[in-house]
Design a protein around this motif. Structure first.
Motif, PDB file in Angstrom:
ATOM      1  N   ARG A 134       0.796  -1.225   0.000  1.00  6.67           N
ATOM      2  CA  ARG A 134       0.000   0.000   0.000  1.00  6.67           C
ATOM      3  C   ARG A 134       0.831   1.277   0.000  1.00  6.67           C
ATOM      4  N   GLY A 135       2.096   1.148   0.351  1.00  8.37           N
ATOM      5  CA  GLY A 135       2.923   2.346   0.429  1.00  8.37           C
ATOM      6  C   GLY A 135       2.595   3.217   1.615  1.00  8.37           C
ATOM      7  N   THR A 136       2.009   2.598   2.657  1.00 11.30           N
ATOM      8  CA  THR A 136       1.663   3.318   3.890  1.00 11.30           C
ATOM      9  C   THR A 136       2.187   2.548   5.091  1.00 11.30           C
TER      10      THR A 136
ATOM     11  N   ARG B  43      -0.856   5.574   7.276  1.00 13.96           N
ATOM     12  CA  ARG B  43      -0.391   6.927   6.962  1.00 13.96           C
ATOM     13  C   ARG B  43       0.673   6.889   5.878  1.00 13.96           C
ATOM     14  N   GLU B  44       0.778   7.984   5.142  1.00 12.68           N
ATOM     15  CA  GLU B  44       1.771   8.082   4.080  1.00 12.68           C
ATOM     16  C   GLU B  44       3.182   7.962   4.650  1.00 12.68           C
TER      17      GLU B  44
ATOM     18  N   GLN C 176      10.068  11.146  -2.615  1.00  8.53           N
ATOM     19  CA  GLN C 176       9.441  10.138  -3.465  1.00  8.53           C
ATOM     20  C   GLN C 176      10.390   8.976  -3.727  1.00  8.53           C
TER      21      GLN C 176
ATOM     22  N   ARG D 161      10.664   6.790  -0.628  1.00 13.04           N
ATOM     23  CA  ARG D 161       9.467   5.970  -0.425  1.00 13.04           C
ATOM     24  C   ARG D 161       9.437   4.787  -1.385  1.00 13.04           C
TER      25      ARG D 161
ATOM     26  N   ARG E  85       9.522   0.840  -0.442  1.00 15.61           N
ATOM     27  CA  ARG E  85       8.530  -0.142  -0.887  1.00 15.61           C
ATOM     28  C   ARG E  85       9.205  -1.325  -1.570  1.00 15.61           C
TER      29      ARG E  85
END
Length: 485
Positions: free
Chosen positions: A237-239, A243-244, A249, A252, A256
């Motif tokens: 989900r990338g959370t 939460r983010e 970028q 993140r 992931r």
């Protein structure tokens, strides 16, 4: 996935689980950057000068790429303080002989640490004919976050009480003890430890990328233990916790990718690297519980040791059915290590020494708690009354036992929310009904340091924090080794 380049390697994991959790008991950390800690390649326990002798033979036995070995050798040249400690097998033999030769039945974790760091035992030079060998062996016991101490002390009973018996190693399979020199720089869960013990495959560079990426993420953003489910959330989900993810970028996306590698093949890599009760850690949750003591406002700097001494004697009296202890008997325990001529445990002797120090200051403070009268007799019930009157604090162990018993009462309902625990701590009430004084003190321990103990325990059963502490969380925490059984 970003291109992986090994332009520089520090291999600083900060604590046994791969992060800098400074000032916490029994962590590799303890000083804030830029100072070294004992997961740094250049660290040398005890502050003594050392050399790089033996490193090449150790590196040659590591199943890691030659490029990594060359980087470590390069780091060694600029780090003259690396120490090679005795092997685990040698250290266990040395300490066991030391205990038996000097009639030392139990060595506490703090005593072992004192020998390793100061070369003393209870403030005096290490006894015996070869104190330096004992000190070096103690350093091996303390290396890697006290890993060897933990294994040896629970060999006989399977429990951790912070005390090493002279016969405990006899119950351990010594074939599992390393015969190689101990590296003072590497703790279990550190990146290099995973390499050295072949938990990360040298034929899979993506594993190196994943481990270092997640480790850096935890360190940079103060992220605590990551469960497998949380790692899957990051990957899919990338959370994190809904939460983010923090960072740029690129950061993140790298994270992931790293999480996908961790969770691939049913979490194969996660299972190999996570060494903290099924979590990938920068700080083992158990460390939040060690050494936590709530003290009433205005207590002196000796309040922590006083609390430990009081609880030790209190438990000794109750366990052995000793209703009263006179000041003379306390003095006998303190000076001779006996009560009415019979040997008492080492921790009880130390506690007795605290009771009779400064002319019996602590003895007087506790024994007068019930009726205010000094009759030189310490009752097993005096300690509880002293806590109620704010004369003494409460440790995490006592608080946890008290709160668990309280939650099991039929009228409580089993679960306590964070807000309810705060109500108990601040007002001494639960849902508006007054609670016993010891429960109020226990709640204060739970809510100290912004509710650190509450946060640790409430996630024990499910691995998630929902703001509710259930009765089942205590048993789950014990099963995971977070609490004494």
């Amino acid at each position: 996935m970003s291109t992986v380049t090994f332009s520089s390697v520090t291999f600083n994991a900060g604590d046994p689980c791969g992060g800098d959790s400074h000032d916490a008991p029994r962590h590799c950390g303890g000083q804030r950057p830029p100072w070294q800690d004992n997961c740094d390649i250049g660290y040398q326990g005890g502050g003594q000068p050392g050399g790089n002798q033996g490193w090449d033979s150790v590196l040659n036995n590591m199943n890691v790429p030659e490029a990594i070995k060359d980087l470590i050798r390069l780091a060694m040249k600029s780090s003259p303080q690396t120490e090679m400690l005795p092997s685990e097998a040698s250290a266990v033999g040395t300490i066991q002989r030391f205990q038996k030769d000097n009639n030392i039945g139990l060595l506490s974790y703090d005593q072992m640490k004192e020998m390793a760091t100061k070369g003393t035992l209870d403030g005096k030079p290490i006894p015996g004919s070869n104190p330096e060998a004992v000190r070096d062996a103690a350093k091996t016991y303390m290396a890697n976050g006290g890993s060897l101490f933990d294994r040896m002390e629970q060999a006989r009973t399977g429990e951790r009480d912070g005390k090493l018996g002279s016969t405990d190693p006899d119950y351990y399979d010594r074939s599992k003890l390393s015969q190689k020199p101990t590296l003072a720089s590497v703790g279990p869960g550190c990146f290099m430890d995973s390499c050295a013990n072949n938990r990360i495959s040298p034929t899979r560079p993506e594993e190196f990328f994943a481990v270092k990426t997640v480790e850096k993420f935890q360190q940079d953003y103060g992220i605590g233990p990551l469960s497998y489910l949380q790692m899957k959330e990051i990957a899919h989900r990338g959370t994190l916790n809904g939460r983010e993810l923090p960072g740029s970028q690129d950061e993140r996306e790298d994270l992931r990718d790293a999480a996908r590698i961790y969770t691939a093949n049913r979490g194969e890599l996660f299972g190999k690297v996570a060494g903290c009760d099924g979590r990938l850690c920068v700080g083992d949750p158990r460390q939040s519980l060690n050494g936590v003591i709530w003290t009433p406002p205005g207590q002196s700097g000796s309040a922590k040791s006083d609390t430990q001494a009081v609880e030790t004697i209190e438990q000794y009296q109750r366990t052995n059915g000793i209703g009263l202890i006179s000041f003379d008997q306390m003095t006998e325990m303190a000076t001779k290590g006996t009560l009415d001529g019979k040997r008492v445990p080492a921790d009880v002797q130390q506690a007795a020494q605290a009771y009779v120090a400064d002319g019996g200051r602590l003895f007087d403070k506790i024994e007068t708690a019930v009726n205010g009268k000094n009759d030189n007799l310490l009752s097993a019930d005096d300690a509880a009354k002293a806590r109620e009157k704010g004369r003494i604090g409460m440790s995490a162990d006592t608080a946890i036992g008290t709160m668990e018993a309280f939650q099991k009462l039929p009228l409580i309902g089993g679960n306590i929310s964070r807000e309810q625990m705060k109500e108990i701590a601040e007002k001494g009430t639960f849902k508006g009904v007054e609670v016993p004084p010891d429960v109020k003190l226990a709640a204060r321990v739970f809510m100290d340091n912004d509710g650190a103990i509450f946060d640790v325990l409430e996630s024990a059963k499910t691995g998630e924090r929902d703001g509710t502490l259930g009765v089942g969380d205590y048993g789950a925490a014990r099963d995971k080794g977070w609490l004494h059984a």
